[in-house]
Design an enzyme around this catalytic site. Structure first.
Site, short mmCIF file in Angstrom:
data_model
loop_
_atom_site.label_atom_id
_atom_site.label_comp_id
_atom_site.label_asym_id
_atom_site.label_seq_id
_atom_site.Cartn_x
_atom_site.Cartn_y
_atom_site.Cartn_z
N ARG A 153 -5.55 -32.62 -25.19
CA ARG A 153 -5.79 -33.83 -24.41
C ARG A 153 -5.42 -34.97 -25.33
O ARG A 153 -4.26 -35.11 -25.67
CB ARG A 153 -7.24 -33.86 -23.90
CG ARG A 153 -7.43 -34.71 -22.68
CD ARG A 153 -8.81 -34.58 -22.07
NE ARG A 153 -9.89 -35.03 -22.95
CZ ARG A 153 -11.16 -35.15 -22.57
NH1 ARG A 153 -11.53 -34.86 -21.33
NH2 ARG A 153 -12.09 -35.56 -23.41
N LYS B 225 -19.96 -43.34 -21.07
CA LYS B 225 -18.77 -43.65 -20.26
C LYS B 225 -19.09 -43.47 -18.77
O LYS B 225 -20.13 -42.91 -18.42
CB LYS B 225 -17.63 -42.72 -20.67
CG LYS B 225 -17.93 -41.24 -20.43
CD LYS B 225 -16.94 -40.33 -21.13
CE LYS B 225 -17.28 -38.87 -20.89
NZ LYS B 225 -16.45 -37.96 -21.70
N MET C 177 -19.21 -39.89 6.81
CA MET C 177 -19.03 -40.97 5.83
C MET C 177 -20.36 -41.61 5.44
O MET C 177 -20.63 -41.86 4.26
CB MET C 177 -18.09 -42.05 6.39
CG MET C 177 -17.76 -43.11 5.37
SD MET C 177 -16.77 -44.46 6.03
CE MET C 177 -15.22 -43.62 6.37
N TYR D 93 -19.35 -33.50 13.26
CA TYR D 93 -17.89 -33.42 13.39
C TYR D 93 -17.39 -31.98 13.34
O TYR D 93 -17.88 -31.16 12.55
CB TYR D 93 -17.22 -34.17 12.25
CG TYR D 93 -17.21 -35.68 12.41
CD1 TYR D 93 -16.66 -36.28 13.53
CD2 TYR D 93 -17.77 -36.49 11.42
CE1 TYR D 93 -16.64 -37.66 13.66
CE2 TYR D 93 -17.76 -37.87 11.55
CZ TYR D 93 -17.20 -38.46 12.67
OH TYR D 93 -17.19 -39.82 12.80
#
Ligand SMILES: *Cc1c(COP(=O)(O)O)cnc(C)c1O
Length: 373
Positions: free
Chosen positions: A141, A45, A315, A262
């Site tokens: 679940r 998956k 980013m 940053y």
């Protein structure tokens, strides 16, 4: 020039992924050996935990795997193309209205509620489309409760219509071997099995395999360990399948007292050489892996030496302190995880797990497959 996802040549990419399909096959054989005499399937998956579901399925089938688990129908369609003969189960079960599409691709839904069972029965009755039954044994679940399973066991008409080929449950705390829920789930799974005599059973994921033969039943369902990560402390990491590297775009000298990146989050305490590399959080290299003055971040490996992240991950860019690697230069590749930098360690720095790093791998990398069948 435009490039589609994952096909940028490495000369044009800020980062590159190397996927070792021979290691994937070797890991499957190792886990299958550990689980024997139970059979081993493979969970692919999340686009094969990020490495590409068709490539993964093909390599695993060559290694001998005959049973695959995907989460969603679209993943099943992709895997079906790669492995025409295999049994493919859909872990998320029967999405409303999806029965005909699943059956057309011979995908087997893992039915987890009475609503799913009735819908599959109405569709599949009289045909040869198989399924599986999911019983919840304590995770809360997906899956039938034990009471619902008991009721289903009395409905021979429904059972005949859905043609279940496998009884499934899933462990919630297998990566913590001492957790009392493991034994509770095992006991409940035995109760569930007694309701459906003769039906093959499957309980263990990667960490469940390490819990020992009591947890193996007929078929094990390893995922993350196939891809070279170690769930919890239960299974030692197997061979490295995924290597992620980022390219140095620029190396700069920065005086002590200056900050990097940053937020001016990282202050340098010595004259430093800082390498700016072309991978960031848009590529799935987590922002949380960064460092600030109060906390070290993740590290990469350059020319055999560890290099720490300097400041925040941006980013598209990440800065590394390469002061202690004299030869560092533009064009060099820094390993972010791979044979020299365990993915589980990077994940821990980012406050997450290897599963999330793998399934979040971005689409801008140059991808190379090695060891393919
Ligand atoms: C994801 C998943 C697995 C595989 O788990 P790993 O921890 O990756 O080995 C097995 N079974 C089910 C139901 C799953 O959702």
């Amino acid at each position: 020039m435009s490039t589609s996802a994952g096909t940028a040549p490495s000369a044009l990419a800020g980062g590159r992924l190397t996927i070792d399909l021979a290691a994937l096959a070797a890991n499957w054989r190792a886990l299958a050996g550990r689980a024997a005499p139970a059979r081993a399937g493979a969970v692919i998956k999340g686009d094969g935990y990020g490495i590409g579901d068709e490539a993964a399925a093909r390599a695993l089938a060559v290694a001998g795997c005959e049973t695959f688990f995907v989460a969603l129908p679209e993943e099943g369609f992709a895997v079906r193309k790669a492995v025409p003969q295999a049994d493919i189960y859909v872990l998320d079960g029967l999405l409303p209205g999806s029965a005909a599409a699943l059956a057309a691709a011979r995908l087997r839904p893992i039915l987890g509620s009475l609503a799913e069972i009735e819908e599959w029965a109405a569709f599949a009755s009289g045909g040869d489309a198989a399924s599986a039954i999911h019983v919840d044994t304590g995770m809360n679940r997906l899956g039938l409760t034990l009471d619902e399973a008991r009721a289903l066991a009395g409905r021979t008409d429904l059972l005949a219509a859905i043609r279940p080929a496998l009884l499934v449950s899933h462990l919630a705390a297998a990566d913590t071997p001492g957790h009392p829920l493991n034994a509770r789930q095992l006991a409940r799974f035995h109760e569930a099995r007694a309701l459906f005599p003769g039906m093959p059973a499957s309980l263990a994921n990667s960490a469940g395999i390490a819990l020992g033969p009591d947890y193996h039943f007929d078929l094990v369902r390893p995922g993350v360990a196939l891809y070279g990560a170690a769930p919890g402390e239960t299974i030692a990491p197997l061979e490295t399948v995924v290597t992620l590297e980022t390219r140095i775009l620029q190396v700069r000298e920065v005086p002590p007292g200056d900050t990097v990146g940053y937020g001016a989050a990282r202050t340098l305490s010595r004259p430093s050489r800082i390498a700016i590399a072309g991978t960031g959080y848009a590529d799935g290299y987590h922002r949380q892996a960064g460092s600030h003055d109060g906390r070290p971040g993740a590290e990469g490996v350059l020319h055999g030496r560890r290099v720490p992240i300097a400041g925040r991950v941006s980013m598209d860019l990440t800065a590394f302190d390469v002061t202690d690697v004299p030869g560092a230069m533009r064009g060099d590749w820094i390993e972010l995880f791979g044979p020299n930098m365990p993915i589980d360690e990077v994940a821990a720095h980012a406050g997450t797990i290897a599963y999330e790093l793998l399934t979040g791998l971005g689409r801008r990398y140059a991808r190379r497959y090695a060891g393919g069948a």
